[in-house]
Structures are given as structure tokens and as C-alpha cells.
Design an enzyme around this catalytic site. Sequence first.
Site, PDB file in Angstrom:
ATOM      1  N   SER A  10       0.734  -1.120   0.015  1.00 26.58           N
ATOM      2  CA  SER A  10       0.041  -0.084  -0.051  1.00 26.58           C
ATOM      3  C   SER A  10       0.684   1.266  -0.030  1.00 26.58           C
ATOM      4  O   SER A  10       0.536   2.367  -0.456  1.00 26.58           O
ATOM      5  CB  SER A  10      -0.927  -0.141   1.336  1.00 26.58           C
ATOM      6  OG  SER A  10      -0.216   0.044   2.465  1.00 26.58           O
ATOM      7  N   ARG A  11       2.196   1.116   0.480  1.00 27.61           N
ATOM      8  CA  ARG A  11       2.835   2.448   0.653  1.00 27.61           C
ATOM      9  C   ARG A  11       4.337   2.263   0.413  1.00 27.61           C
ATOM     10  O   ARG A  11       4.647   0.946   0.177  1.00 27.61           O
ATOM     11  CB  ARG A  11       2.906   2.859   2.061  1.00 27.61           C
ATOM     12  CG  ARG A  11       1.534   3.605   2.512  1.00 27.61           C
ATOM     13  CD  ARG A  11       1.538   3.722   3.975  1.00 27.61           C
ATOM     14  NE  ARG A  11       1.624   2.347   4.843  1.00 27.61           N
ATOM     15  CZ  ARG A  11       2.076   2.696   6.095  1.00 27.61           C
ATOM     16  NH1 ARG A  11       2.091   3.846   6.701  1.00 27.61           N
ATOM     17  NH2 ARG A  11       2.163   1.587   6.893  1.00 27.61           N
ATOM     18  N   ASN A  89       7.416  -8.482  -0.255  1.00 25.53           N
ATOM     19  CA  ASN A  89       7.809  -7.159   0.533  1.00 25.53           C
ATOM     20  C   ASN A  89       7.354  -6.874   1.714  1.00 25.53           C
ATOM     21  O   ASN A  89       8.022  -6.136   2.482  1.00 25.53           O
ATOM     22  CB  ASN A  89       7.197  -5.994  -0.513  1.00 25.53           C
ATOM     23  CG  ASN A  89       7.620  -4.783  -0.010  1.00 25.53           C
ATOM     24  OD1 ASN A  89       8.540  -4.185   0.152  1.00 25.53           O
ATOM     25  ND2 ASN A  89       6.378  -3.889   0.329  1.00 25.53           N
ATOM     26  N   SER A 141      17.200  -6.850   2.730  1.00 26.98           N
ATOM     27  CA  SER A 141      17.814  -5.737   3.066  1.00 26.98           C
ATOM     28  C   SER A 141      19.239  -5.792   3.189  1.00 26.98           C
ATOM     29  O   SER A 141      19.841  -6.886   3.490  1.00 26.98           O
ATOM     30  CB  SER A 141      17.118  -5.336   4.556  1.00 26.98           C
ATOM     31  OG  SER A 141      17.705  -4.127   5.228  1.00 26.98           O
ATOM     32  N   TYR A 154      15.416  -7.809  13.046  1.00 27.84           N
ATOM     33  CA  TYR A 154      15.218  -7.677  11.764  1.00 27.84           C
ATOM     34  C   TYR A 154      16.473  -8.201  10.822  1.00 27.84           C
ATOM     35  O   TYR A 154      15.986  -8.929   9.695  1.00 27.84           O
ATOM     36  CB  TYR A 154      15.307  -6.070  11.471  1.00 27.84           C
ATOM     37  CG  TYR A 154      14.812  -5.517  10.187  1.00 27.84           C
ATOM     38  CD1 TYR A 154      13.457  -5.571   9.595  1.00 27.84           C
ATOM     39  CD2 TYR A 154      15.922  -5.059   9.185  1.00 27.84           C
ATOM     40  CE1 TYR A 154      13.310  -5.166   8.526  1.00 27.84           C
ATOM     41  CE2 TYR A 154      15.494  -4.582   8.043  1.00 27.84           C
ATOM     42  CZ  TYR A 154      14.039  -4.624   7.586  1.00 27.84           C
ATOM     43  OH  TYR A 154      13.576  -3.993   6.290  1.00 27.84           O
ATOM     44  N   ALA A 156      18.090 -10.906  11.237  1.00 32.51           N
ATOM     45  CA  ALA A 156      17.782 -12.222  11.254  1.00 32.51           C
ATOM     46  C   ALA A 156      16.690 -12.686  10.378  1.00 32.51           C
ATOM     47  O   ALA A 156      16.867 -13.544   9.409  1.00 32.51           O
ATOM     48  CB  ALA A 156      17.725 -12.931  12.617  1.00 32.51           C
ATOM     49  N   LYS A 158      15.749 -10.922   7.660  1.00 23.69           N
ATOM     50  CA  LYS A 158      15.954 -10.764   6.324  1.00 23.69           C
ATOM     51  C   LYS A 158      17.123 -11.647   5.726  1.00 23.69           C
ATOM     52  O   LYS A 158      17.277 -11.884   4.539  1.00 23.69           O
ATOM     53  CB  LYS A 158      16.449  -9.284   6.349  1.00 23.69           C
ATOM     54  CG  LYS A 158      15.385  -8.151   6.409  1.00 23.69           C
ATOM     55  CD  LYS A 158      13.975  -8.418   5.290  1.00 23.69           C
ATOM     56  CE  LYS A 158      13.467  -7.251   5.414  1.00 23.69           C
ATOM     57  NZ  LYS A 158      12.019  -7.444   4.440  1.00 23.69           N
TER      58      LYS A 158
END
Length: 243
Positions: A10-11, A89, A141, A154, A156, A158
Site C-alpha cells: 500500500s505504501r 515485500n 535488506s 530484523y 535475522a 532478512k
Amino acid sequence: MKYALITGGSRGIGKAIAISLASELNYNILLTYKNNTEAAENTQQEIERFKVKCDLLKFDVANAEETTEVLKKWEEKNPDAKIEVIVNNAGITADGLFMWNSTEDWNKVLQTTLNGFYNVTHYFIQQMLRNRYGRIINISSVSGVIGTAGQTNYSAAKAGLIGATKALAQEVAKRKVTVNAVAPGFISSDMTKDLDEKELKKQIPINRFGKPEEVADLVCFLASKKAAYITGEVININGGIPT
């Protein structure tokens, strides 16, 4: 009818990817989101300006039962739809030093990224294999490639997505299904709006944050037939941060 599915679309980066796949590759879009209906509907309007369909599905990708229920209902309403592209995503952050991370902060970050990848991709993977065509693109990332202090959860999540990308790519390649990961660095979005951009730019050789549209251009290429011989790869898009 050919569709590209984008989770968390959505963004920000997800929105830019959805618009790019609609405008550049003429895909109908299946866009998932968790909370912000207004943002999702605004994105839907932007996408439909390109004379394609954009269906919105509101659910939590981390919830297996909810994901299956919503996707099954959509399939039943759209029996002629064929998912050719999946862009995983959806992701969240709950930053803080590992010693202060709560179990909840650890679980929700990993579940959104990794369970989200599993729940959505697993639902459609057999269809892609039967059709002998597919593009799966996982948004990792720079944190998943080199690690970032204060983002152990985060990083871990990714990094796990990168491992899943490389393994799945080997399993499905013979059926002309490619699986790749994109690893953005600092990209201007809601997720980075509270960061000290002036200070962080010093770490980036190109000396600026990236734009969501720049990530979208890379994803669009990987989703195209031009990328048929690329699979199992992690492509960094970070302005030159050493990895």
C-alpha cells in the site's frame, strides 16, 4: 488473466513496485496490506490509471489460516487468474538492542518476513510449477546481508529470507520459476523517515538515500522475461555500501 502479487504494497517500496509492474509489464495487480485501507485504496487508484485491474486483499501475511482463507476466496472469485509474479515485500521493524528485545518483538518481526514469505509463496508455488513459469522476488535488506546493530531481529529475518531464496531457487529452476532477492539499503520511505538522514548519508558512497522507484525498477527487471537466466541471486541496491 495474468497477475503480480505484492505483499505489503500500500505504501513505500511495495507501492512503487506495484505501480512499476502495472505500468512497465502490464500486469494486473493483487495487492495485500494489513491496516491502512486508505493508503491501499489510493494506491489502487494510481495503478488502475494504467488500464489494469488492482485487487486489494486485507490480511496479515504472518497468519497462516487467514492468508489461506483470503487467498482461497480470491481464487474462487477469479478462476481465470494466474499468478505469475510474487513479490514478498511485507516486513516490519521493532528496533532495539538485542538485550532489550522482548519475545514479542523478536517473533513479530521474524513471523512477518519469514512466515509471510512461506504462507503466500507456498500457497501459489504449485500453480507456478504446473504453469512452468514464475518469478518470485523477495525483498531483503542490507541488514540481512551485513547485519545492523540495534536490528538483530530484523537482520535475522532478512538474512533468513536470503537463505530461503537460494534454496528454493534450486528446487524450482527446471520449471522456469526463478527466485531472487533484492537487498535495499537506506530508501526514503515511512520506515526510514525518523532516521538521521544527514548523518547516515556519510556511510553511503553515492551520498544520498535511494528512492522507492529505483528499487521498483530492479524488481521490474527481475520480474520480466529478460531476467530468465538469473536465479538464486541477492542483488544489493544500496548506493555502494560495502557488503
